[in-house]
Design an enzyme around this catalytic site. Structure first.
Site, short mmCIF file in Angstrom:
data_model
loop_
_atom_site.label_atom_id
_atom_site.label_comp_id
_atom_site.label_asym_id
_atom_site.label_seq_id
_atom_site.Cartn_x
_atom_site.Cartn_y
_atom_site.Cartn_z
N LYS A 120 61.96 66.40 26.22
CA LYS A 120 62.84 66.96 25.55
C LYS A 120 64.26 66.74 26.47
O LYS A 120 64.18 65.94 27.14
CB LYS A 120 62.55 68.65 25.58
CG LYS A 120 61.06 68.75 25.10
CD LYS A 120 60.83 70.34 24.57
CE LYS A 120 59.46 70.38 23.88
NZ LYS A 120 58.83 71.65 23.43
N GLY A 169 56.02 71.09 28.13
CA GLY A 169 56.21 71.66 29.82
C GLY A 169 55.30 70.98 30.61
O GLY A 169 55.95 70.68 31.69
N ASN A 182 56.29 64.67 26.09
CA ASN A 182 57.81 65.05 25.40
C ASN A 182 58.58 65.75 26.30
O ASN A 182 58.64 66.88 26.33
CB ASN A 182 57.56 65.54 24.02
CG ASN A 182 58.98 66.06 23.43
OD1 ASN A 182 59.71 65.56 23.91
ND2 ASN A 182 58.82 67.11 22.54
N GLU A 209 51.62 70.56 15.68
CA GLU A 209 52.22 71.41 16.75
C GLU A 209 52.53 72.66 16.04
O GLU A 209 53.52 73.03 15.49
CB GLU A 209 53.43 70.82 17.19
CG GLU A 209 53.14 69.40 17.92
CD GLU A 209 54.30 69.23 19.21
OE1 GLU A 209 54.16 69.02 20.19
OE2 GLU A 209 55.42 69.09 18.75
N GLU A 233 61.60 71.39 16.89
CA GLU A 233 62.80 71.93 17.28
C GLU A 233 64.05 71.09 16.65
O GLU A 233 65.07 71.72 16.27
CB GLU A 233 63.07 71.53 19.02
CG GLU A 233 62.13 72.68 19.64
CD GLU A 233 61.55 72.00 20.93
OE1 GLU A 233 62.06 71.04 21.36
OE2 GLU A 233 60.89 72.72 21.42
N HIS A 236 60.20 66.71 15.11
CA HIS A 236 59.61 67.77 15.93
C HIS A 236 60.24 68.95 15.42
O HIS A 236 61.30 69.18 15.01
CB HIS A 236 60.14 67.49 17.44
CG HIS A 236 59.73 68.47 18.34
ND1 HIS A 236 60.07 69.72 18.65
CD2 HIS A 236 58.52 68.48 19.35
CE1 HIS A 236 59.36 70.33 19.64
NE2 HIS A 236 58.26 69.49 19.71
N GLY A 238 55.78 76.09 23.69
CA GLY A 238 56.74 76.42 24.96
C GLY A 238 56.39 78.02 25.01
O GLY A 238 57.24 78.66 25.74
N SER A 260 51.66 74.14 24.10
CA SER A 260 51.23 74.75 25.26
C SER A 260 49.90 74.15 25.77
O SER A 260 48.94 74.79 26.22
CB SER A 260 51.00 76.13 25.24
OG SER A 260 52.33 76.90 24.89
P1 PGA Z 1 54.81 72.56 25.02
O1 PGA Z 1 55.85 71.52 23.98
O2 PGA Z 1 53.77 71.78 25.62
O3 PGA Z 1 55.75 72.90 26.28
O4 PGA Z 1 54.37 73.86 24.39
C1 PGA Z 1 55.06 70.63 23.29
C2 PGA Z 1 55.99 69.97 22.18
O5 PGA Z 1 56.90 70.74 21.98
O6 PGA Z 1 55.69 68.84 21.98
#
Ligand code: PGA
Length: 252
Positions: free
Chosen positions: A12, A237, A10, A170, A99, A97, A176, A215
């Protein structure tokens, strides 16, 4: 019946036209033989670049969001419909998601509508659910996840029994932050989600891939993916660095 293992990047809202081509080149040039289904989800403006560059490769392309409205076309300024994404060549869409729930007010009902749009155009919805730190500390994790999952399943199964969806667990506190759920913590939740699927049908429980996200890095991927009910990873990330993304694919 066993679940497919998915490794999904992803991206983003990251990248520009140069870095996108570089990242894709990094992935294709070092791509290992794998039993996993691997996918990247770039920002909409780079979907075509990814589709073109991945054309002859085993990596598929998904989008990060979709319009919830039924219409394929219409007066919805700024929106992109499921049929447009499908027409472009996308095979999946991330929906719900955290976010988007957090910053754009997406509710369980809206996420269910988006999931239906994705299914109706024969793409695979990657439905994200997860509890916040506050909810975990208040012992509401299972309650919150159950509501998020049931809202989607109820509306999907009302319309079709044969739908295939991917679920991504998640935990919001792990996204993140570098603070991944432990393999045991994640497995506990994944087993719980599988038990809810089982209440709908044994077939659904057996065929649905439940991904973990939050993460995921090369150094924790193997232990997470080794858990019985973890059928892949949704990676933020670490998916922006081709070496790290490849290492996670190799961990499958
Ligand atoms: P992250 O994000 O691996 O940076 O923690 C995961 C996600 O939001 O899908």
């Amino acid at each position: 019946m066993t679940q497919t293992t998915y490794i999904v990047g992803n991206w983003k809202m990251h990248g520009d036209s140069t870095s996108t081509v570089e990242l894709l080149t990094g992935i294709t040039s070092a791509f290992p033989a794998t039993s996993a289904a691997v996918m990247v989800c770039p920002p909409n403006v780079f979907l075509q670049t990814a589709l073109t560059q991945l054309n002859d490769h085993a990596v598929s392309v998904g989008a990060q969001n979709v319009c919830a409205q039924e219409q394929n076309q219409g007066a919805y300024t700024g929106e992109v419909s499921a049929s447009m994404l499908k027409g472009l060549g996308c095979s999946a869409v991330i929906v719900g998601h955290s976010e988007r729930r957090q910053y754009y007010g997406e509710t369980n009902e809206l996420v269910a509508q988006k999931t239906m749009q994705v299914l109706q155009t024969n793409m695979l919805p990657i439905v994200c659910i997860g509890e916040s730190l506050e909810q975990r500390e208040a012992n509401k994790t299972f309650e919150v996840l159950e509501q998020q999952l049931r809202c989607v399943l109820d509306s999907v199964l009302e319309q079709t029994q044969s739908a295939e969806i991917i679920i991504a667990y998640e935990p919001v506190w792990a996204i993140g932050t570098g603070l991944s759920a432990s393999p045991e913590q994640a497995q506990e939740v994944h087993a719980f989600l599988r038990s809810i699927l089982q209440e709908y049908s044994a077939e659904l429980a057996a065929k649905t891939s439940i991904l973990y996200g939050g993460s995921v890095k090369p150094d924790n991927a193997k232990a997470l993916l080794a858990q019985q009910d973890i059928n892949g990873a949704l990676i933020g990330g670490a998916s922006l660095k081709s070496e790290q993304f490849i290492q996670i694919v190799e961990a499958v």
